[in-house]
Write a protein that holds these residues in place. Structure first.
Motif, PDB file in Angstrom:
ATOM      1  N   GLN A  17       1.044  -1.010  -0.016  1.00 13.83           N
ATOM      2  CA  GLN A  17       0.101  -0.484  -0.410  1.00 13.83           C
ATOM      3  C   GLN A  17       1.245   1.246   0.036  1.00 13.83           C
ATOM      4  O   GLN A  17       1.935   1.201   0.623  1.00 13.83           O
ATOM      5  CB  GLN A  17      -1.108   0.297   0.661  1.00 13.83           C
ATOM      6  CG  GLN A  17      -1.855  -1.024   1.033  1.00 13.83           C
ATOM      7  CD  GLN A  17      -2.981  -0.801   2.060  1.00 13.83           C
ATOM      8  OE1 GLN A  17      -3.213  -0.049   2.974  1.00 13.83           O
ATOM      9  NE2 GLN A  17      -4.254  -1.569   2.198  1.00 13.83           N
ATOM     10  N   SER A  18       0.303   1.842  -0.871  1.00 12.96           N
ATOM     11  CA  SER A  18       0.965   3.556  -0.533  1.00 12.96           C
ATOM     12  C   SER A  18       0.818   4.093   0.609  1.00 12.96           C
ATOM     13  O   SER A  18       0.326   3.883   1.580  1.00 12.96           O
ATOM     14  CB  SER A  18       0.665   4.778  -1.795  1.00 12.96           C
ATOM     15  OG  SER A  18      -0.834   4.697  -1.585  1.00 12.96           O
ATOM     16  N   GLU A  19       1.325   5.156   0.996  1.00 15.68           N
ATOM     17  CA  GLU A  19       1.188   6.111   2.282  1.00 15.68           C
ATOM     18  C   GLU A  19      -0.290   6.608   1.953  1.00 15.68           C
ATOM     19  O   GLU A  19      -0.203   7.222   0.650  1.00 15.68           O
ATOM     20  CB  GLU A  19       2.668   7.068   2.302  1.00 15.68           C
ATOM     21  CG  GLU A  19       3.544   6.412   2.984  1.00 15.68           C
ATOM     22  CD  GLU A  19       3.301   5.841   4.421  1.00 15.68           C
ATOM     23  OE1 GLU A  19       3.117   7.009   5.122  1.00 15.68           O
ATOM     24  OE2 GLU A  19       3.700   4.839   4.428  1.00 15.68           O
ATOM     25  N   PRO A  20      -0.777   7.307   3.215  1.00 19.18           N
ATOM     26  CA  PRO A  20      -1.847   7.734   2.422  1.00 19.18           C
ATOM     27  C   PRO A  20      -1.929   9.716   1.928  1.00 19.18           C
ATOM     28  O   PRO A  20      -0.669   9.731   2.827  1.00 19.18           O
ATOM     29  CB  PRO A  20      -3.203   8.001   3.703  1.00 19.18           C
ATOM     30  CG  PRO A  20      -2.218   7.068   4.687  1.00 19.18           C
ATOM     31  CD  PRO A  20      -0.539   6.615   4.094  1.00 19.18           C
ATOM     32  N   SER A  21      -1.963   9.981   0.892  1.00 20.16           N
ATOM     33  CA  SER A  21      -2.147  11.242   1.244  1.00 20.16           C
ATOM     34  C   SER A  21      -3.375  12.222   0.650  1.00 20.16           C
ATOM     35  O   SER A  21      -4.430  11.260   0.997  1.00 20.16           O
ATOM     36  CB  SER A  21      -1.386  11.261  -0.701  1.00 20.16           C
ATOM     37  OG  SER A  21      -2.740  10.857  -1.467  1.00 20.16           O
ATOM     38  N   THR A  22      -3.526  13.832   1.245  1.00 20.17           N
ATOM     39  CA  THR A  22      -5.242  13.722   1.191  1.00 20.17           C
ATOM     40  C   THR A  22      -4.932  15.126  -0.229  1.00 20.17           C
ATOM     41  O   THR A  22      -4.230  15.637  -0.280  1.00 20.17           O
ATOM     42  CB  THR A  22      -5.485  14.836   2.232  1.00 20.17           C
ATOM     43  OG1 THR A  22      -4.102  15.564   2.398  1.00 20.17           O
ATOM     44  CG2 THR A  22      -5.122  13.562   3.281  1.00 20.17           C
ATOM     45  N   ILE A  23      -6.063  15.176  -1.033  1.00 16.73           N
ATOM     46  CA  ILE A  23      -6.907  16.342  -2.038  1.00 16.73           C
ATOM     47  C   ILE A  23      -8.115  16.592  -1.099  1.00 16.73           C
ATOM     48  O   ILE A  23      -8.738  16.369  -1.223  1.00 16.73           O
ATOM     49  CB  ILE A  23      -6.829  15.088  -3.405  1.00 16.73           C
ATOM     50  CG1 ILE A  23      -6.896  16.094  -4.375  1.00 16.73           C
ATOM     51  CG2 ILE A  23      -7.890  14.265  -2.825  1.00 16.73           C
ATOM     52  CD1 ILE A  23      -6.137  15.720  -5.094  1.00 16.73           C
ATOM     53  N   GLU A  24      -7.896  18.052  -1.906  1.00 15.48           N
ATOM     54  CA  GLU A  24      -8.903  18.640  -1.281  1.00 15.48           C
ATOM     55  C   GLU A  24      -9.672  18.848  -2.646  1.00 15.48           C
ATOM     56  O   GLU A  24      -9.115  19.478  -3.666  1.00 15.48           O
ATOM     57  CB  GLU A  24      -8.223  20.347  -0.201  1.00 15.48           C
ATOM     58  CG  GLU A  24      -9.435  21.059   0.062  1.00 15.48           C
ATOM     59  CD  GLU A  24      -9.085  22.558   1.243  1.00 15.48           C
ATOM     60  OE1 GLU A  24      -8.408  22.419   1.204  1.00 15.48           O
ATOM     61  OE2 GLU A  24     -10.047  23.112   0.651  1.00 15.48           O
ATOM     62  N   ILE A  25     -11.139  18.575  -2.619  1.00 21.40           N
ATOM     63  CA  ILE A  25     -11.534  19.317  -3.412  1.00 21.40           C
ATOM     64  C   ILE A  25     -11.920  20.804  -3.408  1.00 21.40           C
ATOM     65  O   ILE A  25     -12.478  21.375  -2.872  1.00 21.40           O
ATOM     66  CB  ILE A  25     -12.753  17.979  -3.803  1.00 21.40           C
ATOM     67  CG1 ILE A  25     -12.672  16.589  -3.226  1.00 21.40           C
ATOM     68  CG2 ILE A  25     -13.784  18.702  -4.735  1.00 21.40           C
ATOM     69  CD1 ILE A  25     -11.928  16.546  -4.903  1.00 21.40           C
TER      70      ILE A  25
END
Lengths: 151, 143
Positions: A17-25
């Protein structure tokens, strides 16, 4: 059969698994996307109009999650695709909740499968990645499987 | 916007309104910018040909997004696209018209939701299905 050995090595990485990343919509992101595909649907852009629809406000079109880098796609491969050429084999996107401006999505990628096949152009690898998007309320909003063809 | 379609209006085997797309190289560049996919086979003809392709090709994800639009246009303001699945079987080239089409394969009620399943695809001017797939949507009910 050096290539065979490589495949076995690569297969050991399935499940990584990748490290979690965040994205703001953001509204601007959704507008830019809709303009790029030339989709004039007011549900993606017109708040007054979208307020009266099923989701009660602006939402992202289904395609937004297909715009790989815009919405993040963990590509958790611990190796580079071994062959020189890459094509997009396709994908599957499941939507569980609407995605709205202001949502902060956590994106996790996972190496899902690797298969090998002899094609017209020789040996081809099918590298399948899973991506999940979870929102700020800890709701799973979407899941995708994407296939890269490496040949 | 077209009139809202309801579950009761749908029959297995019916085709949904198609969506025609005239893809230009300009649109490929816009998509590259919006999606962040800068792989040169989608805008650099020399690069594309050096990898063995006949020329610049349309991004698979752009075609998938068009199929998403086909579905969101059809389900309207009260429907929801629940699943889109696309396989890339053939290449599409800028300058050629691509038509997105869909056909209802099944309808059923599940957990109180009015579900419609479809076969979807993109078609090139020679009638070849370059990106076949399937979809699941929810529609409102008059019931």
């Amino acid at each position: 059969m050096a290539e065979q050995i490589n495949l076995d090595e690569m297969k050991k990485a399935i499940g990584t698994q990748s490290e979690p990343s965040t994205i703001e919509i953001e509204k601007g992101m959704i507008r830019k996307f809709a303009e790029a595909i030339e989709d004039p649907n007011p549900l993606w852009q017109d708040e007054q109009h979208a307020k009266k629809a099923r989701h009660g406000g602006i939402v992202a079109p289904p395609g937004l999650l297909m715009a790989v880098m815009m919405v993040g796609q963990g590509s958790p491969m611990p190796f580079r695709p071994p062959m020189p050429r890459i094509l997009d084999g396709g994908g599957e996107w499941e939507y569980f909740k609407p995605i709205r401006p202001g949502d902060v999505l956590t994106v996790v990628g996972k190496l899902y499968d690797i298969r090998e096949r002899e094609g017209r152009m020789g040996k081809m690898l099918f590298i399948v990645s899973e991506t999940t998007w979870t929102n700020q309320n800890n709701e799973l909003v979407a899941r995708a499987l994407g296939t890269l063809i490496n040949y | 916007m077209a009139k809202q379609v309801y579950y009761e209006d749908v029959e297995e085997g019916m085709e949904i309104p198609s969506l025609a797309k005239d893809v230009t190289t300009q649109q490929l560049v816009k998509w590259a910018g919006a999606s962040g996919d800068y792989y040169q086979i989608h805008y650099d003809k020399d690069f594309a040909q050096a990898t063995g392709l006949p020329g610049v090709i349309v991004h698979g994800r752009l075609k998938s997004s068009f199929l998403g639009q086909l579905l969101s246009d059809w389900v309207g303001e009260e429907g929801m696209v629940k699943k889109v699945s696309v396989q890339h079987r053939g290449m599409d080239f800028p300058g050629e018209q691509m038509t997105c089409k869909g056909k209802v394969t099944k309808k059923h009620v599940q957990d109180g939701e009015h579900i419609v399943e479809l076969e979807i695809w993109t078609e090139n001017p020679r009638g070849e299905r370059t990106a076949p797939g399937s979809a699941v949507v929810a529609l409102p009910s008059r019931g």
